[in-house]
Scaffold this active site. Structure first.
Site, mmCIF file in Angstrom:
data_model
loop_
_atom_site.group_PDB
_atom_site.id
_atom_site.type_symbol
_atom_site.label_atom_id
_atom_site.label_comp_id
_atom_site.label_asym_id
_atom_site.label_seq_id
_atom_site.Cartn_x
_atom_site.Cartn_y
_atom_site.Cartn_z
ATOM 1 N N GLY A 1 0.698 -1.176 -0.194
ATOM 2 C CA GLY A 1 0.074 0.143 0.068
ATOM 3 C C GLY A 1 1.010 1.168 0.186
ATOM 4 O O GLY A 1 2.061 1.226 -0.259
ATOM 5 N N HIS B 1 2.339 4.436 -5.030
ATOM 6 C CA HIS B 1 2.839 5.522 -5.920
ATOM 7 C C HIS B 1 3.219 5.201 -7.249
ATOM 8 O O HIS B 1 2.660 4.325 -7.744
ATOM 9 C CB HIS B 1 4.157 6.012 -5.218
ATOM 10 C CG HIS B 1 5.210 4.745 -4.910
ATOM 11 N ND1 HIS B 1 5.647 4.024 -6.120
ATOM 12 C CD2 HIS B 1 5.657 4.208 -3.816
ATOM 13 C CE1 HIS B 1 6.471 3.080 -5.642
ATOM 14 N NE2 HIS B 1 6.616 3.307 -4.137
ATOM 15 N N HIS C 1 4.186 1.849 -8.284
ATOM 16 C CA HIS C 1 3.146 0.552 -8.176
ATOM 17 C C HIS C 1 2.293 0.704 -9.532
ATOM 18 O O HIS C 1 1.725 -0.269 -9.966
ATOM 19 C CB HIS C 1 2.269 0.864 -6.809
ATOM 20 C CG HIS C 1 2.968 0.667 -5.713
ATOM 21 N ND1 HIS C 1 3.619 1.544 -4.766
ATOM 22 C CD2 HIS C 1 3.532 -0.391 -5.302
ATOM 23 C CE1 HIS C 1 3.958 1.073 -3.668
ATOM 24 N NE2 HIS C 1 4.251 -0.072 -3.873
ATOM 25 N N LEU D 1 12.087 -3.785 -10.090
ATOM 26 C CA LEU D 1 13.563 -3.861 -9.779
ATOM 27 C C LEU D 1 14.199 -3.102 -8.663
ATOM 28 O O LEU D 1 15.339 -3.223 -8.346
ATOM 29 C CB LEU D 1 14.174 -3.683 -11.157
ATOM 30 C CG LEU D 1 14.230 -4.879 -12.023
ATOM 31 C CD1 LEU D 1 14.578 -4.501 -13.556
ATOM 32 C CD2 LEU D 1 15.292 -5.914 -11.486
ATOM 33 N N GLN E 1 14.470 -8.750 -3.582
ATOM 34 C CA GLN E 1 13.458 -9.421 -3.490
ATOM 35 C C GLN E 1 12.850 -10.160 -4.608
ATOM 36 O O GLN E 1 12.490 -11.287 -4.605
ATOM 37 C CB GLN E 1 12.373 -8.383 -2.722
ATOM 38 C CG GLN E 1 10.945 -8.847 -3.088
ATOM 39 C CD GLN E 1 10.007 -7.758 -2.534
ATOM 40 O OE1 GLN E 1 9.943 -7.571 -1.294
ATOM 41 N NE2 GLN E 1 9.447 -6.953 -3.591
ATOM 42 N N SER F 1 9.604 5.471 -3.424
ATOM 43 C CA SER F 1 9.434 4.590 -2.411
ATOM 44 C C SER F 1 8.253 5.201 -1.379
ATOM 45 O O SER F 1 8.188 6.499 -1.257
ATOM 46 C CB SER F 1 10.653 4.437 -1.627
ATOM 47 O OG SER F 1 10.519 3.848 -0.421
#
Lengths: 276, 276
Positions: free
Chosen positions: A27, A30, A33, A143, A148, A180
């Protein structure tokens, strides 16, 4: 767009769909996403977004309690990006028994994994659960969180998870700062310093292009990241996506950095393909 | 019946099937496995049997190297039981990266889990991979391995694995010894002693029916299991399927035993429903 809070409700809605694009997030959305959602929208019949601040990927002294949240803005962004189903599970929904965890055995001893013990166990645990719930055709990851992404790709290969993982580019502010959710923690002064992270990576790329040795480049990057009031968490280079040591056969290098500001730890990276 | 050795080959064969019944095994098949396959055959369009002696569920001093194998007899039994696809992966197929393991957090501190540290991590790791490969509608497990079955049910619930787990009854020899691939390890004298395990459980059931206290019943069972040349690994009772302590609300008790013979460790159990 429909908001779903139970697994049964979401599964019923997704049953029989041809292709499902999935974007799992924590959530406080930004443009990073949004770019994942747009790609999912273009490539699938149905787009599912999950928003879940996963407690098992936060360490005891990390920012779980103050992780930024804005449900209304998130829903607006999701709606604009063409999301079909927004899945909002609670801890109780995601961890009904919490009787087993996915534990990473390799690739989490470097970069963020070294700084955040158990972080990637939590990430793979929740991602594997979400994959089982949504059963997506394709799942989209940025990326920016390169380690991750590599570990999720590794897990999917190692566990034969029937999903296609899509690597998506880092989205940046106009001044180069990687988008971020944690940028909101920065003070005004820190916000002015923060674009220096990407500037250091741009210089690193130029130095690599010029054929400078990797150790020299890493040392120079460390020097460039000495912002007043901050500490460097790591400046490291590993092979990608294996996350192992770089040797003569390594084609793609991940040069990754983490800088600890007073109230935010920011990460950024450069994927460098040798001879390209 | 087709024999499959690669994930891709098996997936291609299974693609588009309506219902898939799956029986994962370590081979050296006996009537216990046959009963799982028969139930799978009755309830599904397609039956998949896997045979894989999974190294990660064996401890360093256990019987991985000498675990009994008989491919020809296994294939005959599978064929007779109506198996459509027999999947024979190698270690390299099942552990392409081995970069993450499933780690049990609760329910493996009792019974076999206490005696065999890491055993159920290995079981859940390989079962979760096999479920992703086969994507079965239903999967069949015997109640002889009652703790394994409970942990697999727990994992499936906790991770939202889209499969129905079927509990199947223990199949026994004429003299009551529970069928097990490891019975072949027994000497003639041990083979004569071994039916005493079930006799002790039958007496335990009678004592519980008579209302004797659980502690008394467990003590009596321990006495009955004192065979010459053997040691008791455990005689324990836990709630089922939670595997937690028994209290006033517990409906079903698992009374489980493990006896160490010279070259075989045998397990057996009784599921006892209170007030039934």
């Amino acid at each position: 767009m429909k908001i779903m809070r139970s697994v049964e409700q979401l599964r019923e809605a997704l049953s029989g769909q041809q292709s499902i694009g999935f974007v799992p997030t924590m959530g406080f959305l930004h443009e990073g996403h949004a770019s994942l959602l747009e790609q999912a929208r273009a490539e699938n019949d149905i787009v599912v977004l999950s928003i879940f601040v996963n407690p098992t990927q936060f360490g005891p002294n990390e920012d779980l309690d103050r992780y930024p949240r804005d449900e209304i803005r998130d829903q607006q962004l999701a709606q604009s990006a063409g999301v079909d189903y927004l899945f909002y599970p609670t801890n109780e929904v995601m961890y009904p028994l919490d009787m087993a965890r996915v534990t990473v055995r390799s690739g989490d001893d470097v970069l963020c994994g070294a700084s955040r013990p158990g972080h990637f166990d939590g990430v793979l645990t929740v991602v594997s659960k979400l994959f089982n719930i949504v059963q997506p055709t394709r799942a989209y990851f940025g990326l920016k969180d390169a380690q991750q992404l590599a570990l999720i790709e590794g897990y999917v290969a190692d566990y034969f998870v029937p999903v296609e993982i899509k690597r998506c580019p880092i989205i940046r502010e106009a001044d180069g700062l990687a988008k971020s959710s944690r940028n909101v923690y920065l003070s005004d002064r820190e916000r002015e310093q923060a674009p220096g992270i990407q500037q250091a990576l741009v210089e690193a790329k130029q130095a690599l292009d010029q054929g400078q040795p990797l150790d020299t480049v890493l040392e120079k990057t460390r020097t460039l990241l000495q912002f007043e009031g901050t500490t460097i968490d790591y400046v490291e280079a590993v092979a990608y996506p294996t996350l192992g040591p770089i040797d003569a056969t390594t084609e793609t290098i991940l040069l990754a950095v983490a800088v600890q500001f007073e109230s935010a730890r920011l990460i950024d990276n450069l994927l460098y393909t040798r001879g390209a």
